[in-house]
Scaffold this motif. Sequence first.
Motif, mmCIF file in Angstrom:
data_model
loop_
_atom_site.group_PDB
_atom_site.id
_atom_site.type_symbol
_atom_site.label_atom_id
_atom_site.label_comp_id
_atom_site.label_asym_id
_atom_site.label_seq_id
_atom_site.Cartn_x
_atom_site.Cartn_y
_atom_site.Cartn_z
ATOM 1 N N TRP A 78 -9.777 0.105 -1.703
ATOM 2 C CA TRP A 78 -10.875 0.963 -1.266
ATOM 3 C C TRP A 78 -11.665 0.176 -0.248
ATOM 4 O O TRP A 78 -12.050 -0.967 -0.495
ATOM 5 C CB TRP A 78 -11.769 1.353 -2.448
ATOM 6 N N HIS B 289 -10.148 4.480 -11.111
ATOM 7 C CA HIS B 289 -8.711 4.535 -10.831
ATOM 8 C C HIS B 289 -7.933 3.895 -11.977
ATOM 9 O O HIS B 289 -6.938 4.453 -12.440
ATOM 10 C CB HIS B 289 -8.385 3.833 -9.517
ATOM 11 N N GLN C 209 -3.633 -0.933 -4.688
ATOM 12 C CA GLN C 209 -4.617 0.101 -4.384
ATOM 13 C C GLN C 209 -5.803 -0.586 -3.740
ATOM 14 O O GLN C 209 -6.215 -1.670 -4.183
ATOM 15 C CB GLN C 209 -5.071 0.820 -5.660
ATOM 16 N N ARG D 59 -15.253 2.666 -8.312
ATOM 17 C CA ARG D 59 -14.047 3.356 -7.834
ATOM 18 C C ARG D 59 -12.782 2.710 -8.397
ATOM 19 O O ARG D 59 -11.866 3.398 -8.831
ATOM 20 C CB ARG D 59 -14.018 3.389 -6.309
ATOM 21 N N ALA D 60 -12.757 1.389 -8.395
ATOM 22 C CA ALA D 60 -11.604 0.682 -8.954
ATOM 23 C C ALA D 60 -11.496 0.965 -10.455
ATOM 24 O O ALA D 60 -10.396 1.203 -10.975
ATOM 25 C CB ALA D 60 -11.727 -0.817 -8.686
ATOM 26 N N LEU E 19 0.833 -1.210 0.000
ATOM 27 C CA LEU E 19 0.000 0.000 0.000
ATOM 28 C C LEU E 19 0.862 1.252 0.000
ATOM 29 O O LEU E 19 0.593 2.199 -0.744
ATOM 30 C CB LEU E 19 -0.937 -0.005 1.206
ATOM 31 N N GLN F 31 -5.189 5.621 -14.649
ATOM 32 C CA GLN F 31 -3.819 5.122 -14.787
ATOM 33 C C GLN F 31 -3.499 4.706 -16.222
ATOM 34 O O GLN F 31 -2.435 4.149 -16.494
ATOM 35 C CB GLN F 31 -3.591 3.932 -13.839
ATOM 36 N N GLU G 275 2.406 1.865 -3.245
ATOM 37 C CA GLU G 275 1.351 1.989 -4.249
ATOM 38 C C GLU G 275 1.385 0.878 -5.297
ATOM 39 O O GLU G 275 0.963 1.058 -6.430
ATOM 40 C CB GLU G 275 1.365 3.377 -4.892
ATOM 41 N N ARG G 276 1.883 -0.302 -4.897
ATOM 42 C CA ARG G 276 1.796 -1.479 -5.763
ATOM 43 C C ARG G 276 0.405 -2.092 -5.664
ATOM 44 O O ARG G 276 -0.021 -2.836 -6.537
ATOM 45 C CB ARG G 276 2.852 -2.517 -5.376
ATOM 46 N N THR H 26 -4.241 -4.185 -8.710
ATOM 47 C CA THR H 26 -2.847 -3.964 -9.073
ATOM 48 C C THR H 26 -2.808 -3.662 -10.561
ATOM 49 O O THR H 26 -3.738 -3.993 -11.302
ATOM 50 C CB THR H 26 -1.972 -5.205 -8.782
ATOM 51 N N SER I 240 -9.658 -4.267 -4.207
ATOM 52 C CA SER I 240 -8.230 -3.985 -4.346
ATOM 53 C C SER I 240 -7.786 -4.332 -5.753
ATOM 54 O O SER I 240 -8.344 -5.235 -6.380
ATOM 55 C CB SER I 240 -7.404 -4.767 -3.312
#
Length: 155
Positions: free
Chosen positions: A49, A112, A47, A108-109, A41, A116, A44-45, A73, A71
């Motif tokens: 919520w 994100h 993520q 949310r995932a 965490l 990225q 930041e490998r 990656t 979660s």
Amino acid sequence: MPGDAEALMRLGAAHAAFEGIVLPMGRQAGAARQQRLERALQQERLQAWLLWGPPPSLQPGHAAQAQGYASLTLDFSTLAAERFAHLDCLYLEPAVRGQGWGQVLLQRASRHAHAQGCRELQWQTPDWNEAAARFYRRQGAQELAKRRFILALPA
């Protein structure tokens, strides 16, 4: 954030039990797993919520606790030659299922992953988990027929 590792440990244990996954037991194994989660965490490998809510008892004086999590990656697809996000886990405690929280965590995932530069979010679920498969289909996910293999490597 690294401070979420303890909640992730508790939810991860419940998730593993739900799916019939045996985790190494004992205080040392748990402490080492929590340290690895904290590092992942922090670096930041990973993520994650968390869905926070009142404890099931709803008794006054009890602090809110995590009721679910997602979660992910970041990874790279050789076949597509592009980055994708791997949704490692999406789990909700039984008391909060069916209330729309899974969709919130998945969104949310997804946001994100998109931020990225990922064009896809990929994941798997056990064959027997028909409720999860129905949920994912309702979210517009495409189902692929694949098998997941795990090869333990020497310590």
